[in-house]
Design an enzyme around this catalytic site. Sequence first.
Site, mmCIF file in Angstrom:
data_model
loop_
_atom_site.group_PDB
_atom_site.id
_atom_site.type_symbol
_atom_site.label_atom_id
_atom_site.label_comp_id
_atom_site.label_asym_id
_atom_site.label_seq_id
_atom_site.Cartn_x
_atom_site.Cartn_y
_atom_site.Cartn_z
ATOM 1 C CG HIS A 156 -5.177 5.228 10.244
ATOM 2 N ND1 HIS A 156 -5.867 4.819 9.133
ATOM 3 C CD2 HIS A 156 -4.295 4.221 10.526
ATOM 4 C CE1 HIS A 156 -5.443 3.635 8.746
ATOM 5 N NE2 HIS A 156 -4.480 3.247 9.582
ATOM 6 C CG HIS A 188 -1.144 -4.066 6.273
ATOM 7 N ND1 HIS A 188 -2.088 -3.452 5.471
ATOM 8 C CD2 HIS A 188 -0.645 -5.111 5.547
ATOM 9 C CE1 HIS A 188 -2.156 -4.086 4.305
ATOM 10 N NE2 HIS A 188 -1.284 -5.103 4.327
ATOM 11 C CB CYS A 220 -3.254 1.070 11.813
ATOM 12 S SG CYS A 220 -1.588 1.736 11.618
ATOM 13 C CB SER A 280 7.186 0.250 15.300
ATOM 14 O OG SER A 280 5.970 -0.151 15.887
ATOM 15 N N GLY A 281 5.068 2.827 14.338
ATOM 16 C CA GLY A 281 4.111 3.286 13.342
ATOM 17 C C GLY A 281 2.706 2.764 13.473
ATOM 18 C CE1 TYR A 307 0.938 0.891 4.417
ATOM 19 C CE2 TYR A 307 0.614 -1.478 4.339
ATOM 20 C CZ TYR A 307 1.101 -0.361 4.988
ATOM 21 O OH TYR A 307 1.767 -0.478 6.175
#
Length: 452
Positions: A357, A373, A375, A352-353, A339
């Site tokens: 959202h 993935h 989130c 790490s992200g 993506y």
Amino acid sequence: MSPRRYAQGWGVLSLAVGAVLVSTAAQSPGRAPAREQRADAARDSTAVVSVDGCAGATALCSDPLHTVALGGDRVLTGRPFTIGPGASGSVELALRTPGVLADVNVTDQRGRRIAGSQNADRTRWTSALPLPAGARYAARLVVDGAAGGPHRARLDFRTEPAPAGERLTVAFGPEHGGTYGVGMPVTAELSHPVPADAPEARRAVERALQVRSEPHVEGAWYWVDSTTLHYRPRTYWPARATVHVRSGLDGARIDGGLYGGPSRPLSFTTGSRIEAVTDVSAHAMTVFRDGELLRNLPVTTGKAGYRTRGGIKVVLGKEPLVRMRGDSIGIKRGSTDFYDLKVHWATRVTWSGEYLHAAPWSLDSQGSEDVSHGCTGMSTEDAAWLFHTVREGDLVRVVNGYGKPMTPFDNGFGDWNLSWPEWLRGSALATDTAGATGPASRPAAGALDPTL
């Protein structure tokens, strides 16, 4: 009046300093040796203050370095003397003859009282923190229970200046003056490492890093590594609390030739208690403010192979727009999982992200299945509402999931995933600890890659 007659009728008190003590008074020619004068005073009187370096000794020192007589209702002032900072810099006052320390009041050169505590039988007083080098102090003592008492004295002393060299300073976090969520830990970054094999130095540092909150809560420091400490309460901070943090290390000896330097204090407040609870199995997020339900949000979390971490996380920051790419987490271009998207209303919970959202592309799955993935995705409207509702330090809990647990320190503020007994084992002041456990380093800013 001779010193011998002046001392008659007074009892014996010993002021023991946990350091090498140096008398500033040189012996005058023609006077009797100091040892003989002290022996005469101890034999003929019931109150003599002895200043020595025998902290922890069971009897009077064989050769105390300074003596002062105490007398009745009169306040007697001894000749000023100098003490060395010692291993921890703490000062100890010990009464070695019958009686009690009815009152001990130690102040610095600005008149501020030095905190300390007495033992159970009130024969020993120890300062709570290391005393800075190169400063002046006054100790006012009242001894009761001895013949002719109460006896009073004032002792003026100074600590030796610290030698030239580098200083250990502390940078506290979060930012001064801000308002944060009730899950925000206090961080302390040391300018010099204090290794786990230097437990006395770690204890000296930890005692000097002072945290005070209004209202008061129980809390403790945890040694994340040799240069990083975190402080958290036993439970979360109270809502709408004020937290003050300061270092008392300036001038204090840490270890060897290393001394503390000045550090900027920190104050911050907490807001309402905001908690977002994601129930993975129910595909839903429930948001509370001070225990009151605000909103239920349908969500999607990490699919197999990319499961969302479970446990307690803390909001690290918010980005209204962030680019997320699959190759940042090892997904090759051309893969069906790849993506590359611009994502709105992203609330970060790991370095790490991992974010909460907007994910308009997965609306059909939100509330029913996990397709992300890692989130937590939701509608654009819900993500915008959440973005404007939470602040840094607010709590995000993930329950009933399948992912690995959130780690305590290496990927954000996972501090709350340790139980209170586990947390105390990371304190150098805990009786059953041998030092901090586990590595914990924060990735560089350029290495923070988002997931989707």
